[in-house]
Design a protein around this motif. Structure first.
Motif, PDB file in Angstrom:
ATOM      1  N   GLU A 133       0.899  10.237  -5.207  1.00  0.00           N
ATOM      2  CA  GLU A 133       0.088   9.477  -4.243  1.00  0.00           C
ATOM      3  C   GLU A 133      -0.339   8.123  -4.799  1.00  0.00           C
ATOM      4  O   GLU A 133      -1.003   7.346  -4.119  1.00  0.00           O
ATOM      5  CB  GLU A 133      -1.140  10.292  -3.822  1.00  0.00           C
ATOM      6  CG  GLU A 133      -0.803  11.662  -3.240  1.00  0.00           C
ATOM      7  CD  GLU A 133       0.311  11.665  -2.196  1.00  0.00           C
ATOM      8  OE1 GLU A 133       0.360  10.733  -1.354  1.00  0.00           O
ATOM      9  OE2 GLU A 133       1.154  12.587  -2.225  1.00  0.00           O
TER      10      GLU A 133
ATOM     11  N   GLU B 227      -0.634   4.407  -5.544  1.00  0.00           N
ATOM     12  CA  GLU B 227      -0.260   3.240  -4.749  1.00  0.00           C
ATOM     13  C   GLU B 227       0.574   2.298  -5.608  1.00  0.00           C
ATOM     14  O   GLU B 227       0.215   1.969  -6.733  1.00  0.00           O
ATOM     15  CB  GLU B 227      -1.506   2.514  -4.251  1.00  0.00           C
ATOM     16  CG  GLU B 227      -1.195   1.385  -3.295  1.00  0.00           C
ATOM     17  CD  GLU B 227      -2.437   0.747  -2.718  1.00  0.00           C
ATOM     18  OE1 GLU B 227      -2.492  -0.493  -2.705  1.00  0.00           O
ATOM     19  OE2 GLU B 227      -3.339   1.486  -2.291  1.00  0.00           O
TER      20      GLU B 227
ATOM     21  N   GLY C 293       0.785  -1.229   0.000  1.00  0.00           N
ATOM     22  CA  GLY C 293       0.000   0.000   0.000  1.00  0.00           C
ATOM     23  C   GLY C 293       0.815   1.277   0.000  1.00  0.00           C
ATOM     24  O   GLY C 293       0.257   2.367   0.055  1.00  0.00           O
ATOM     25  N   SER C 294       2.146   1.152  -0.090  1.00  0.00           N
ATOM     26  CA  SER C 294       2.996   2.346  -0.112  1.00  0.00           C
ATOM     27  C   SER C 294       2.748   3.146  -1.379  1.00  0.00           C
ATOM     28  O   SER C 294       2.484   2.594  -2.438  1.00  0.00           O
ATOM     29  CB  SER C 294       4.475   1.962  -0.046  1.00  0.00           C
ATOM     30  OG  SER C 294       4.796   1.412   1.203  1.00  0.00           O
ATOM     31  N   SER C 295       2.865   4.455  -1.248  1.00  0.00           N
ATOM     32  CA  SER C 295       2.698   5.352  -2.402  1.00  0.00           C
ATOM     33  C   SER C 295       4.051   5.622  -3.057  1.00  0.00           C
ATOM     34  O   SER C 295       5.112   5.353  -2.473  1.00  0.00           O
ATOM     35  CB  SER C 295       2.083   6.678  -1.949  1.00  0.00           C
ATOM     36  OG  SER C 295       3.003   7.386  -1.139  1.00  0.00           O
TER      37      SER C 295
END
Length: 95
Positions: A77, A79, A27-29
């Motif tokens: 932003e 993902e 889920g890191s951007s």
């Protein structure tokens, strides 16, 4: 998850890498990946390339996510997914 970061042209020299892998949380951007890169790359790359991108300034290099150009800070932003490729390229001039 693991993403690959590639550097082309003179950015290879500045980054002191051709490629590198980053292990990130699910889920890191893209923004969080760039912040993580600051920990692993030389200060010159962080100041000259990453800082302007993260602060919304005109990007001094071309930033790509899976071969698609990133043009706005809002796109930071996005993902990331396991296996994604982030690339830094120098702009080409000429015609």
């Amino acid at each position: 998850m693991v993403i690959t970061v590639r550097f082309t042209g003179m950015l290879r020299r500045l980054a002191e890498h051709d490629t590198m892998e980053l292990d990130l949380q699910e889920g890191s951007s893209l923004r969080s990946a760039l912040i993580r890169m600051r920990e692993r790359l030389p200060q010159g790359f962080s100041e000259d390339v990453l800082k302007p991108v993260l602060n919304g300034a005109k990007m001094p290099s071309i930033l790509l996510l899976n071969r698609s150009s990133i043009h706005t800070t809002r796109e930071l932003e996005a993902e990331l997914q396991d296996g994604d490729i982030v690339a830094f390229a120098t702009p080409m001039e000429g015609g």
